[in-house]
Write a protein that holds these residues in place. Structure first.
Motif, PDB file in Angstrom:
ATOM      1  N   PRO A  13       3.232   4.909 -22.672  1.00 31.96           N
ATOM      2  CA  PRO A  13       2.067   5.687 -23.104  1.00 31.96           C
ATOM      3  C   PRO A  13       0.884   4.765 -23.411  1.00 31.96           C
ATOM      4  O   PRO A  13       1.055   3.701 -24.040  1.00 31.96           O
ATOM      5  CB  PRO A  13       2.562   6.394 -24.363  1.00 31.96           C
ATOM      6  CG  PRO A  13       4.037   6.538 -24.150  1.00 31.96           C
ATOM      7  CD  PRO A  13       4.454   5.290 -23.437  1.00 31.96           C
ATOM      8  N   SER A  83      -5.011   5.537 -19.954  1.00 35.64           N
ATOM      9  CA  SER A  83      -4.610   6.235 -21.180  1.00 35.64           C
ATOM     10  C   SER A  83      -3.549   7.290 -20.876  1.00 35.64           C
ATOM     11  O   SER A  83      -3.642   8.442 -21.329  1.00 35.64           O
ATOM     12  CB  SER A  83      -5.831   6.884 -21.844  1.00 35.64           C
ATOM     13  OG  SER A  83      -6.818   5.919 -22.151  1.00 35.64           O
ATOM     14  N   LYS A  85      -0.363   9.638 -20.775  1.00 39.07           N
ATOM     15  CA  LYS A  85       0.392  10.330 -21.805  1.00 39.07           C
ATOM     16  C   LYS A  85       1.734  10.789 -21.235  1.00 39.07           C
ATOM     17  O   LYS A  85       1.844  10.990 -20.017  1.00 39.07           O
ATOM     18  CB  LYS A  85      -0.391  11.551 -22.293  1.00 39.07           C
ATOM     19  CG  LYS A  85      -1.786  11.259 -22.792  1.00 39.07           C
ATOM     20  CD  LYS A  85      -2.514  12.540 -23.134  1.00 39.07           C
ATOM     21  CE  LYS A  85      -3.936  12.277 -23.608  1.00 39.07           C
ATOM     22  NZ  LYS A  85      -4.650  13.529 -23.938  1.00 39.07           N
TER      23      LYS A  85
END
Length: 115
Positions: A13, A83, A85
């Motif tokens: 992550p 970024s 997730k």
């Protein structure tokens, strides 16, 4: 038209990955290229598209984190994913929109975001 996708993998992550898709064959018939994804148990959804004229479209869930681009070689598109997730985990599919000729899909590439 044939599409060859690459660049998936396992990332933590917050990490980044770049997907690449190269078209071959009658690429002049392509109006737009893009990426879709399908997570287990879910429908395939749009991630990002890039038209021949340079217009982009992004899913709300990836805006500000993902960027679709085309290098000088017009038969290739990249999807820069930053970024990342866990909810970005899915099989990502490259797509070529050929209008009335119908879409073409590449083979999927797995993206897994996990610690």
């Amino acid at each position: 038209v044939q599409l060859q996708a690459s660049g998936g993998g396992l990332v933590q992550p917050g990490g980044s990955l770049r997907l690449s898709c190269t078209a071959s064959g009658s690429i002049s018939s392509i109006n737009a290229m893009g990426w879709y994804r399908q997570a287990p148990g879910r429908q395939r959804e749009l991630v990002a598209t890039l038209t021949r004229g340079g217009a982009t479209n992004y899913a709300d869930s990836v805006k500000g984190r993902f960027t679709i681009s085309r290098p000088l070689v017009r038969d290739t598109v990249y999807l820069q994913m930053n970024s990342l997730k866990p909810e970005d985990t899915a099989v990502y599919y490259c797509n070529a929109d050929r209008s009335v000729l119908g879409p073409v899909w590449g083979q999927g590439t797995q993206v897994t975001v996990s610690s």
